[in-house]
Design a protein around this motif. Structure first.
Motif, PDB file in Angstrom:
ATOM      1  N   GLU A   1     -18.151  33.884  70.294  1.00  0.00           N
ATOM      2  CA  GLU A   1     -19.091  35.342  69.432  1.00  0.00           C
ATOM      3  C   GLU A   1     -18.846  36.917  70.585  1.00  0.00           C
ATOM      4  O   GLU A   1     -18.496  37.235  69.905  1.00  0.00           O
ATOM      5  CB  GLU A   1     -20.600  35.197  70.157  1.00  0.00           C
ATOM      6  CG  GLU A   1     -21.468  34.680  69.105  1.00  0.00           C
ATOM      7  CD  GLU A   1     -22.732  34.299  69.353  1.00  0.00           C
ATOM      8  OE1 GLU A   1     -23.421  34.936  68.230  1.00  0.00           O
ATOM      9  OE2 GLU A   1     -23.178  33.327  69.931  1.00  0.00           O
TER      10      GLU A   1
ATOM     11  N   THR B   1     -24.904  32.230  63.521  1.00  0.00           N
ATOM     12  CA  THR B   1     -25.176  32.487  64.485  1.00  0.00           C
ATOM     13  C   THR B   1     -24.546  32.527  65.879  1.00  0.00           C
ATOM     14  O   THR B   1     -24.502  32.762  67.162  1.00  0.00           O
ATOM     15  CB  THR B   1     -27.248  32.387  64.655  1.00  0.00           C
ATOM     16  OG1 THR B   1     -27.942  33.483  65.619  1.00  0.00           O
ATOM     17  CG2 THR B   1     -27.325  30.941  64.867  1.00  0.00           C
ATOM     18  N   GLU B   2     -23.411  31.665  65.666  1.00  0.00           N
ATOM     19  CA  GLU B   2     -22.469  31.440  66.967  1.00  0.00           C
ATOM     20  C   GLU B   2     -21.590  31.885  66.187  1.00  0.00           C
ATOM     21  O   GLU B   2     -19.956  31.625  67.427  1.00  0.00           O
ATOM     22  CB  GLU B   2     -22.441  30.194  67.155  1.00  0.00           C
ATOM     23  CG  GLU B   2     -22.368  29.848  68.600  1.00  0.00           C
ATOM     24  CD  GLU B   2     -22.701  29.526  69.888  1.00  0.00           C
ATOM     25  OE1 GLU B   2     -23.826  30.136  69.600  1.00  0.00           O
ATOM     26  OE2 GLU B   2     -21.949  29.167  70.322  1.00  0.00           O
TER      27      GLU B   2
ATOM     28  N   ARG C   1     -23.889  37.778  77.402  1.00  0.00           N
ATOM     29  CA  ARG C   1     -23.964  37.355  75.781  1.00  0.00           C
ATOM     30  C   ARG C   1     -23.470  38.351  74.804  1.00  0.00           C
ATOM     31  O   ARG C   1     -23.269  39.286  75.877  1.00  0.00           O
ATOM     32  CB  ARG C   1     -25.752  38.040  75.813  1.00  0.00           C
ATOM     33  CG  ARG C   1     -26.935  36.281  76.667  1.00  0.00           C
ATOM     34  CD  ARG C   1     -28.059  36.653  75.909  1.00  0.00           C
ATOM     35  NE  ARG C   1     -29.238  35.643  76.577  1.00  0.00           N
ATOM     36  CZ  ARG C   1     -29.225  34.678  76.449  1.00  0.00           C
ATOM     37  NH1 ARG C   1     -28.187  34.243  75.074  1.00  0.00           N
ATOM     38  NH2 ARG C   1     -29.844  33.686  77.050  1.00  0.00           N
ATOM     39  N   PRO C   2     -23.428  37.522  73.751  1.00  0.00           N
ATOM     40  CA  PRO C   2     -23.360  38.324  72.169  1.00  0.00           C
ATOM     41  C   PRO C   2     -23.644  39.299  71.474  1.00  0.00           C
ATOM     42  O   PRO C   2     -23.159  40.282  71.133  1.00  0.00           O
ATOM     43  CB  PRO C   2     -22.267  37.832  71.222  1.00  0.00           C
ATOM     44  CG  PRO C   2     -23.696  36.096  71.593  1.00  0.00           C
ATOM     45  CD  PRO C   2     -24.103  36.696  73.243  1.00  0.00           C
ATOM     46  N   GLU C   3     -25.308  39.684  71.625  1.00  0.00           N
ATOM     47  CA  GLU C   3     -26.122  40.699  70.625  1.00  0.00           C
ATOM     48  C   GLU C   3     -25.849  42.154  70.565  1.00  0.00           C
ATOM     49  O   GLU C   3     -25.166  42.384  69.390  1.00  0.00           O
ATOM     50  CB  GLU C   3     -27.484  40.241  70.611  1.00  0.00           C
ATOM     51  CG  GLU C   3     -27.590  38.569  70.695  1.00  0.00           C
ATOM     52  CD  GLU C   3     -27.349  37.702  71.817  1.00  0.00           C
ATOM     53  OE1 GLU C   3     -27.170  38.153  72.642  1.00  0.00           O
ATOM     54  OE2 GLU C   3     -27.244  36.262  71.389  1.00  0.00           O
TER      55      GLU C   3
HETATM   56  C1  DMJ Z   1     -26.067  31.912  70.808  1.00  0.00           C
HETATM   57  O1  DMJ Z   1     -26.100  30.808  70.681  1.00  0.00           O
HETATM   58  C2  DMJ Z   1     -26.613  31.865  69.465  1.00  0.00           C
HETATM   59  O2  DMJ Z   1     -26.120  33.576  69.106  1.00  0.00           O
HETATM   60  C3  DMJ Z   1     -27.530  32.203  69.096  1.00  0.00           C
HETATM   61  O3  DMJ Z   1     -27.944  32.368  67.443  1.00  0.00           O
HETATM   62  C4  DMJ Z   1     -28.205  33.174  70.526  1.00  0.00           C
HETATM   63  N1  DMJ Z   1     -28.226  33.229  71.331  1.00  0.00           N
HETATM   64  C5  DMJ Z   1     -27.180  32.894  71.907  1.00  0.00           C
HETATM   65  C6  DMJ Z   1     -25.773  33.638  72.637  1.00  0.00           C
HETATM   66  O4  DMJ Z   1     -26.937  34.537  73.107  1.00  0.00           O
END
Ligand code: DMJ
Length: 450
Positions: free
Chosen positions: A408, A432-433, A344-346
């Motif tokens: 991301e 958000t991607e 995951r990127p967050e």
């Molecule tokens: C992504 O697809 C997007 O960032 C989405 O808003 C939330 N989750 C995933 C990555 O973790």
């Protein structure tokens, strides 16, 4: 890392949605309603920005020759929008090449029947062939999800702008109208709303999963409008104020976190997904009044620090899916089922924003820690894989290279080490991607500049 991820996807899974790097084959999944090539479309703009010219041409060729939109299957409206429409729009704006625009518009049309509900709040699932739509089986009482119907605004405004057809913008402006009308408990936005009555179905509030990108799209709608959409700014300011008042807490060890809220009771947990909020709050801080600016920058820094702690306290130096602050636990997963990391990127997303907005070198150091950990624990012979337990240095791999890793995680890491004028935050907002969409300067033209 991007070249390695792409080359292996291309070799073993081109045209499938994602690469399975251990078994060296492709994964289709059930989120995209028969659409294929999620990794291609998610990776396009990253390849372009990184100047991986040959690889970008391979991806473009696939879109031109093999990307079939005449499919028949159940798709997530949200996922198709953020990954496919977002990826195509961004690549169109970066390159000016028509094929990306026409595919985005064609796909956008296919999503419209999901809005045929009594309130105009779309349902979460749509059959891209028949146009039939319905709510997720797991969503209580046929409800729609805040983070899903609240994460269409940026892309849909661009679809209207590029097509000259106002219908897309009308659909998302109507969502906003419904949200403004409904009463908010303590000023908070619950995650489940009925598309039939326009009322909340359950009082669960989260800045992580189910809620997250709704808040992100409020501040970004304002920024994308070149700061003209003052309604979005007001909604963002009010929502953040309520979140700070009711959900932001400090642990015994001094870590700031954002709890979840269930009908007034706090769950002292933060999901990995919620870690995007450091970046969001920092981005918004830039535009808060002089008196609030430093306050929000500090809050963003504290949350990003907490998310870094969730990485630093693990054996792999990668963070778990969720971490808790109770019974003496601080920023660690307590349940076996929450120990995984799926690329995951967050957290790196927040490092990127914090770096750009403060230039404190610790954010680059933290980003580099992630690079090393990914190389050590997630790189396998044929790509990158998620891991099932961040608390062991001999982790088991989950055999999945998520498309958002290329869209991301790797893009934000790259931008963290670039000059600030590569996709400047003044000229672009990231969907958000992590697909960049241009700020609506009146003189903006699609072109190969960033
Ligand atoms: C992504 O697809 C997007 O960032 C989405 O808003 C939330 N989750 C995933 C990555 O973790």
């Amino acid at each position: 890392m991007m070249k390695f991820a792409w080359d292996n996807y291309k070799q073993y899974a081109l045209g499938k949605n994602e690469l399975r790097p251990l078994t060296k084959n492709g994964h289709i999944g059930n989120m995209f309603g028969g659409l294929r090539g999620a990794t291609v479309v998610d990776a396009l703009d990253t390849l372009y920005i990184m100047e991986l010219e040959e690889e970008f041409q391979e991806a473009k060729k696939w879109v031109e020759k093999s990307f079939d939109l005449n499919v028949n299957g159940e798709a997530s409206l949200f996922e198709v929008n953020i990954r496919y429409i977002g990826g195509l729009l961004a690549t169109y704006y970066l390159t000016g090449e028509e094929v990306f625009k026409s595919k985005a518009l064609e796909l956008g049309e296919k999503l419209l029947p999901a809005f045929n509900t009594p309130t105009g709040i779309p349902r979460g699932v749509i059959n891209l062939g028949s146009g039939m739509s319905w709510s997720w089986g797991w969503a209580s009482a046929g409800s729609s999800i805040l983070a899903e119907f609240g994460t269409l605004h940026l892309e849909f405004l661009h679809l209207s702008e590029l097509s000259g057809n106002p219908v897309f913008a009308e659909k998302v402006m109507n969502i906003r109208k419904v949200l403004n009308r409904v009463e908010k408990p303590q000023g908070l936005y619950p995650n489940f709303l009925s598309p039939v009555t326009g009322n909340w179905v359950q009082h669960h509030v989260s800045i992580g999963g189910l809620g997250d990108s709704f808040y992100e799209y409020l501040i970004k709608s304002w920024l994308m409008s070149d700061k003209k959409d003052s309604e979005a700014k007001r909604m963002y300011d009010d929502a953040l104020e309520a979140i700070e008042k009711h959900l932001v807490k400090k642990s015994a060890g001094g870590l700031t976190y954002i709890a979840e809220w269930r009908g007034g009771i706090l769950d002292h947990k933060m999901g990995h997904l919620a870690c995007f909020s450091g970046g969001m709050i920092a981005l918004g801080a830039e535009h808060a009044g002089e008196d609030r600016k430093q306050h929000y920058l500090d809050l963003a820094g504290e949350i990003t620090n907490t998310c870094h702690e969730s990485y630093a306290r693990s054996d792999t130096k990668l963070g778990p899916e969720a971490f808790r602050f109770d019974a003496g636990t601080e920023a660690m997963a307590t349940r076996l089922s929450e120990r995984y990391y799926i690329l995951r990127p967050e957290v790196v997303e927040s490092y990127m924003y914090m770096w750009r907005l403060t230039h404190n070198p610790k954010y680059r150091q933290w980003g580099w820690e992630v690079v090393k950990a990914l190389e050590k624990h997630c790189r396998v012979e044929a790509g990158f894989s998620g891991i099932r337990d961040v608390y062991t240095t001999t982790p088991t791999h989950d055999n999945m290279q998520q498309s958002f890793f290329l869209a991301e995680t790797l893009k934000y890491l790259y931008l963290l080490f670039c000059e600030d004028d590569v996709l400047s935050l003044d000229d672009w907002v990231f969907n958000t991607e992590a697909h960049p969409l241009p700020v609506n300067h009146t003189n903006f033209k699609a072109s190969a500049r960033w």
